[in-house]
Motif scaffolding. Structure first.
Motif, PDB file in Angstrom:
ATOM      1  N   ALA A 121       0.804  -1.331  -0.039  1.00 17.39           N
ATOM      2  CA  ALA A 121      -0.140   0.013   0.057  1.00 17.39           C
ATOM      3  C   ALA A 121       0.999   1.229   0.024  1.00 17.39           C
ATOM      4  CB  ALA A 121      -0.836   0.021   1.177  1.00 17.39           C
ATOM      5  N   GLY A 122       0.306   2.498  -0.380  1.00 16.93           N
ATOM      6  CA  GLY A 122       1.171   3.742  -0.232  1.00 16.93           C
ATOM      7  C   GLY A 122       1.938   3.758  -1.329  1.00 16.93           C
ATOM      8  N   LYS A 123       3.328   4.318  -0.966  1.00 19.89           N
ATOM      9  CA  LYS A 123       4.282   4.394  -2.102  1.00 19.89           C
ATOM     10  C   LYS A 123       5.380   3.366  -1.758  1.00 19.89           C
ATOM     11  CE  LYS A 123       3.473   9.416  -3.085  1.00 19.89           C
ATOM     12  NZ  LYS A 123       4.023  10.777  -2.832  1.00 19.89           N
ATOM     13  N   VAL A 124       5.150   2.358  -0.932  1.00 15.64           N
ATOM     14  CA  VAL A 124       6.176   1.323  -0.504  1.00 15.64           C
ATOM     15  C   VAL A 124       6.451   0.341  -1.661  1.00 15.64           C
ATOM     16  CG1 VAL A 124       7.093  -0.418   1.066  1.00 15.64           C
ATOM     17  CG2 VAL A 124       5.781   1.613   1.808  1.00 15.64           C
ATOM     18  N   GLU A 125       7.623   0.280  -2.261  1.00 12.41           N
ATOM     19  CA  GLU A 125       7.940  -0.450  -3.405  1.00 12.41           C
ATOM     20  C   GLU A 125       8.142  -1.957  -2.781  1.00 12.41           C
ATOM     21  OE1 GLU A 125      11.660  -1.075  -5.736  1.00 12.41           O
ATOM     22  OE2 GLU A 125      10.402   0.242  -6.962  1.00 12.41           O
TER      23      GLU A 125
END
Length: 263
Positions: free
Chosen positions: A234-238
């Protein structure tokens, strides 16, 4: 009592702390601290060194009675240890020898980690510790994975090093094919995995393939996977740290297997 840093035994320990090649050649590794020493199998112990302060503390009597020890001047003892704040006891231990068959205990399906060029010693130790907690049966590592007897790795295992079988391989592709021939399903952790990790059953014998911290799985290792899986972000975590990712996968397998037993 050893009182000089120039002592040959002191210098030998110092070199063992620093050099993986020497540890391999001698078949030895180092264990620091009372907790890990207390869990170290006695038959593995070769030599034990303790600081003056540790030796004089009556609370340490039970540990001191496990094996004959050499008392070392406090300031010299510090030079023998990898930790900044030594805990007073240091053991030279022989390296165990495992066989392929040790990966397959009777009575339960195998649960393995296959590590492809893991470089961080703390990550490797954490993977082994989390693996023991999840019921892992063994770890297979490429030869260019960090030395499992690196002092930082040993500490990070918190004793799991003494209980989990492991092997290094010079031919990862051949050994992965061998695992498949023995009925082990291979799941590659990959950013472009075809399925989310929790959409797959891990109740039968299986292995998780975990790649290098920076580059992930090599093409040759990923090519042997029965399927590549991913941990949705989720979010911008790769992606997750390699040790955390392996823990997520292992505990999903453990959860599924507990449900099978409960039924």
């Amino acid at each position: 009592m050893i009182t000089a840093s120039s002592n040959s035994r002191v210098r030998f320990v110092q070199q063992l702390q620093k050099k993986a090649k020497l540890r391999k050649a001698e078949g030895l590794f180092l264990v620091e601290g009372p907790k890990m020493y207390g869990e170290l199998p006695l038959e593995w112990v070769r030599e034990v060194y303790v600081s003056e302060q540790f030796f004089r503390d009556g609370q340490n009597r039970a540990l001191l009675e496990r094996h004959a020890c050499e008392v070392v001047k406090d300031s010299v003892f510090e030079t023998m240890c990898d930790t900044k704040t030594p805990q007073g006891i240091l053991a030279l231990a022989r390296q165990p020898v495992y066989r392929w068959e040790d990966f397959f205990p009777s009575g339960r399906p195998a649960l393995l980690l296959v590590l492809d060029t893991i470089q961080d010693p703390g990550n490797l130790g954490t993977m082994m510790r989390a693996g023991e907690g999840a019921g892992i049966t063994g770890i297979l590592m490429t030869r260019d994975t960090v030395d499992i007897y690196n002092p930082k790795t040993v500490r990070a295992t918190m004793g799991s090093l003494f209980r989990i079988p492991f092997l290094y391989t010079d031919d990862i592709v051949s050994d992965l094919k061998r695992l498949k021939q023995q009925g082990v399903s291979l799941y590659g952790a990959h950013l472009k995995g075809a399925l989310p990790y929790d959409a797959v059953s891990y109740r039968q014998s299986c292995a998780f393939l975990i790649g290098n911290e920076a580059n992930g799985l090599s093409d040759e290792t990923a090519g042997q996977a029965d399927i590549c899986i991913q941990i949705p972000m989720a979010g911008k975590v790769e992606s997750l740290n390699a040790a955390i990712a392996s823990s997520v996968l292992l505990y999903e397998a453990a959860r599924q297997r507990r449900q099978t037993v409960d039924r």
